[in-house]
Design a protein around this motif. Sequence first.
Motif, PDB file in Angstrom:
ATOM      1  N   ASP A   1       0.828  -1.211   0.000  1.00 36.04           N
ATOM      2  CA  ASP A   1       0.000   0.000   0.000  1.00 36.04           C
ATOM      3  C   ASP A   1       0.861   1.258   0.000  1.00 36.04           C
ATOM      4  O   ASP A   1       0.548   2.244  -0.684  1.00 36.04           O
ATOM      5  CB  ASP A   1      -0.924   0.006   1.222  1.00 36.04           C
ATOM      6  CG  ASP A   1      -2.034  -1.033   1.119  1.00 36.04           C
ATOM      7  OD1 ASP A   1      -2.285  -1.535   0.007  1.00 36.04           O
ATOM      8  OD2 ASP A   1      -2.634  -1.347   2.168  1.00 36.04           O
ATOM      9  N   THR A   2       1.944   1.241   0.769  1.00 33.08           N
ATOM     10  CA  THR A   2       2.847   2.389   0.811  1.00 33.08           C
ATOM     11  C   THR A   2       3.554   2.569  -0.524  1.00 33.08           C
ATOM     12  O   THR A   2       3.726   3.694  -1.009  1.00 33.08           O
ATOM     13  CB  THR A   2       3.881   2.212   1.940  1.00 33.08           C
ATOM     14  OG1 THR A   2       3.201   2.028   3.188  1.00 33.08           O
ATOM     15  CG2 THR A   2       4.783   3.435   2.042  1.00 33.08           C
ATOM     16  N   ALA A   3       3.950   1.452  -1.144  1.00 36.22           N
ATOM     17  CA  ALA A   3       4.595   1.521  -2.455  1.00 36.22           C
ATOM     18  C   ALA A   3       3.641   2.087  -3.506  1.00 36.22           C
ATOM     19  O   ALA A   3       4.048   2.905  -4.351  1.00 36.22           O
ATOM     20  CB  ALA A   3       5.081   0.137  -2.875  1.00 36.22           C
ATOM     21  N   LEU A   4       2.380   1.701  -3.462  1.00 40.29           N
ATOM     22  CA  LEU A   4       1.388   2.235  -4.400  1.00 40.29           C
ATOM     23  C   LEU A   4       1.230   3.745  -4.216  1.00 40.29           C
ATOM     24  O   LEU A   4       1.122   4.491  -5.201  1.00 40.29           O
ATOM     25  CB  LEU A   4       0.042   1.536  -4.205  1.00 40.29           C
ATOM     26  CG  LEU A   4      -0.070   0.122  -4.774  1.00 40.29           C
ATOM     27  CD1 LEU A   4      -1.359  -0.536  -4.302  1.00 40.29           C
ATOM     28  CD2 LEU A   4      -0.027   0.155  -6.300  1.00 40.29           C
ATOM     29  N   ARG A   5       1.230   4.194  -2.971  1.00 42.92           N
ATOM     30  CA  ARG A   5       1.125   5.636  -2.709  1.00 42.92           C
ATOM     31  C   ARG A   5       2.353   6.372  -3.238  1.00 42.92           C
ATOM     32  O   ARG A   5       2.231   7.442  -3.844  1.00 42.92           O
ATOM     33  CB  ARG A   5       0.968   5.885  -1.214  1.00 42.92           C
ATOM     34  CG  ARG A   5       0.960   7.365  -0.835  1.00 42.92           C
ATOM     35  CD  ARG A   5       0.651   7.574   0.634  1.00 42.92           C
ATOM     36  NE  ARG A   5       1.573   6.883   1.510  1.00 42.92           N
ATOM     37  CZ  ARG A   5       2.794   7.334   1.809  1.00 42.92           C
ATOM     38  NH1 ARG A   5       3.234   8.470   1.281  1.00 42.92           N
ATOM     39  NH2 ARG A   5       3.577   6.659   2.635  1.00 42.92           N
ATOM     40  N   MET A   6       3.531   5.790  -3.026  1.00 45.50           N
ATOM     41  CA  MET A   6       4.754   6.424  -3.511  1.00 45.50           C
ATOM     42  C   MET A   6       4.785   6.478  -5.037  1.00 45.50           C
ATOM     43  O   MET A   6       5.213   7.473  -5.625  1.00 45.50           O
ATOM     44  CB  MET A   6       5.972   5.670  -2.975  1.00 45.50           C
ATOM     45  CG  MET A   6       6.160   5.799  -1.470  1.00 45.50           C
ATOM     46  SD  MET A   6       7.595   4.877  -0.888  1.00 45.50           S
ATOM     47  CE  MET A   6       8.915   5.780  -1.689  1.00 45.50           C
ATOM     48  N   LEU A   7       4.311   5.419  -5.683  1.00 42.45           N
ATOM     49  CA  LEU A   7       4.256   5.419  -7.142  1.00 42.45           C
ATOM     50  C   LEU A   7       3.305   6.499  -7.643  1.00 42.45           C
ATOM     51  O   LEU A   7       3.581   7.190  -8.628  1.00 42.45           O
ATOM     52  CB  LEU A   7       3.801   4.046  -7.645  1.00 42.45           C
ATOM     53  CG  LEU A   7       4.845   2.932  -7.571  1.00 42.45           C
ATOM     54  CD1 LEU A   7       4.198   1.576  -7.840  1.00 42.45           C
ATOM     55  CD2 LEU A   7       5.967   3.187  -8.580  1.00 42.45           C
ATOM     56  N   ARG A   8       2.175   6.638  -6.963  1.00 37.28           N
ATOM     57  CA  ARG A   8       1.199   7.656  -7.366  1.00 37.28           C
ATOM     58  C   ARG A   8       1.775   9.063  -7.222  1.00 37.28           C
ATOM     59  O   ARG A   8       1.523   9.938  -8.055  1.00 37.28           O
ATOM     60  CB  ARG A   8      -0.067   7.503  -6.524  1.00 37.28           C
ATOM     61  CG  ARG A   8      -1.191   8.468  -6.907  1.00 37.28           C
ATOM     62  CD  ARG A   8      -2.479   8.130  -6.193  1.00 37.28           C
ATOM     63  NE  ARG A   8      -2.343   8.189  -4.740  1.00 37.28           N
ATOM     64  CZ  ARG A   8      -2.337   7.131  -3.933  1.00 37.28           C
ATOM     65  NH1 ARG A   8      -2.459   5.910  -4.433  1.00 37.28           N
ATOM     66  NH2 ARG A   8      -2.228   7.272  -2.626  1.00 37.28           N
TER      67      ARG A   8
ATOM     68  N   GLY B   1      -6.625   2.510 -12.065  1.00 38.51           N
ATOM     69  CA  GLY B   1      -6.741   3.096 -10.741  1.00 38.51           C
ATOM     70  C   GLY B   1      -5.394   3.439 -10.142  1.00 38.51           C
ATOM     71  O   GLY B   1      -5.313   4.253  -9.208  1.00 38.51           O
ATOM     72  N   HIS B   2      -4.331   2.841 -10.681  1.00 37.02           N
ATOM     73  CA  HIS B   2      -2.958   3.109 -10.229  1.00 37.02           C
ATOM     74  C   HIS B   2      -2.062   3.199 -11.465  1.00 37.02           C
ATOM     75  O   HIS B   2      -1.308   2.268 -11.757  1.00 37.02           O
ATOM     76  CB  HIS B   2      -2.482   2.007  -9.285  1.00 37.02           C
ATOM     77  CG  HIS B   2      -3.264   1.912  -8.022  1.00 37.02           C
ATOM     78  ND1 HIS B   2      -3.022   2.725  -6.931  1.00 37.02           N
ATOM     79  CD2 HIS B   2      -4.317   1.125  -7.688  1.00 37.02           C
ATOM     80  CE1 HIS B   2      -3.881   2.426  -5.971  1.00 37.02           C
ATOM     81  NE2 HIS B   2      -4.675   1.468  -6.399  1.00 37.02           N
ATOM     82  N   PRO B   3      -2.162   4.304 -12.207  1.00 39.41           N
ATOM     83  CA  PRO B   3      -1.471   4.394 -13.502  1.00 39.41           C
ATOM     84  C   PRO B   3       0.032   4.134 -13.446  1.00 39.41           C
ATOM     85  O   PRO B   3       0.574   3.415 -14.287  1.00 39.41           O
ATOM     86  CB  PRO B   3      -1.763   5.834 -13.959  1.00 39.41           C
ATOM     87  CG  PRO B   3      -2.998   6.226 -13.234  1.00 39.41           C
ATOM     88  CD  PRO B   3      -2.925   5.532 -11.914  1.00 39.41           C
ATOM     89  N   GLN B   4       0.701   4.732 -12.460  1.00 35.29           N
ATOM     90  CA  GLN B   4       2.160   4.555 -12.386  1.00 35.29           C
ATOM     91  C   GLN B   4       2.523   3.099 -12.094  1.00 35.29           C
ATOM     92  O   GLN B   4       3.501   2.571 -12.641  1.00 35.29           O
ATOM     93  CB  GLN B   4       2.749   5.477 -11.312  1.00 35.29           C
ATOM     94  CG  GLN B   4       2.654   6.958 -11.638  1.00 35.29           C
ATOM     95  CD  GLN B   4       1.281   7.548 -11.334  1.00 35.29           C
ATOM     96  OE1 GLN B   4       0.406   6.867 -10.792  1.00 35.29           O
ATOM     97  NE2 GLN B   4       1.087   8.800 -11.673  1.00 35.29           N
ATOM     98  N   ALA B   5       1.730   2.443 -11.253  1.00 31.39           N
ATOM     99  CA  ALA B   5       1.964   1.021 -10.972  1.00 31.39           C
ATOM    100  C   ALA B   5       1.664   0.180 -12.199  1.00 31.39           C
ATOM    101  O   ALA B   5       2.357  -0.810 -12.474  1.00 31.39           O
ATOM    102  CB  ALA B   5       1.107   0.578  -9.796  1.00 31.39           C
ATOM    103  N   ALA B   6       0.641   0.567 -12.959  1.00 26.44           N
ATOM    104  CA  ALA B   6       0.273  -0.179 -14.166  1.00 26.44           C
ATOM    105  C   ALA B   6       1.397  -0.155 -15.190  1.00 26.44           C
ATOM    106  O   ALA B   6       1.687  -1.167 -15.847  1.00 26.44           O
ATOM    107  CB  ALA B   6      -1.004   0.392 -14.762  1.00 26.44           C
ATOM    108  N   VAL B   7       2.043   0.997 -15.345  1.00 29.24           N
ATOM    109  CA  VAL B   7       3.147   1.116 -16.296  1.00 29.24           C
ATOM    110  C   VAL B   7       4.253   0.130 -15.940  1.00 29.24           C
ATOM    111  O   VAL B   7       4.884  -0.471 -16.823  1.00 29.24           O
ATOM    112  CB  VAL B   7       3.681   2.561 -16.320  1.00 29.24           C
ATOM    113  CG1 VAL B   7       4.969   2.658 -17.131  1.00 29.24           C
ATOM    114  CG2 VAL B   7       2.627   3.506 -16.889  1.00 29.24           C
TER     115      VAL B   7
END
Length: 233
Positions: A30-37, A109-115
């Motif tokens: 969850d923290t990694a997803l926030r940082m990516l965003r 919903g998480h574009p940076q993670a999707a890339v």
Amino acid sequence: MAKPVVPEEARRRRRPTKNGSVLSEQLIIDTALRMLREHGGAGLTVRRLGIALGADPSTLYRYFSGIDDLTLAIGNVLIGRAMAGWKATGEWRADLRELGLRIHAAYLGHPQAAVLTASRVTGKANEVTADETILGMLRTAGFADADAVRIYHAFIDQSLAFAALDAASLALPAAARAADEEVWQATYARLPADTHPHIAATAHLLVGRMNDSAYPTALDMLLDSAATRLGRS
């Protein structure tokens, strides 16, 4: 060399971090997803993740062997979110369409993670469950195994390819994204018919469509083709 991951039963940190949280795989993801965003893929490092969690960066290796291992776990979580709450109705075409749209939406919903994750094969539980489900729908519908695999391959690659493409656009800085979207109105809609007759004839349609994702249309075309093939067989 990647460090070995500590077995789950031995890696739980019971003492809270400086932020008052107890570390877990889910908290790290969850923290990694926030940082990516907030910072994009370049901002996700073990050191920065440790700071964000209020923990020594080396502690993260008790949960993941490195950033790549964490990236695969994030991809698995996105697939899990797409599958959450989804239930098959027995109508293979409708079920596949809904699942495809769910996968696409979960990644966007998480574009940076999707890339980072759309092109990866995780081999983890949620991904395996999704693959088993899709193949099961196709085989149960009556597709021969070779056709089921071919359609599954096209379906999942199409879903993830559009997710990566659309996510890359969403991940752009707002000004760059707005400039790209304006090109259809500012350039294409103004091309003269004597030099670009086909663009000029369809310019109003291009302006109305080209800034939206083509995924639903492409998905329907794939499913229509599959249904035709099933009818013939």
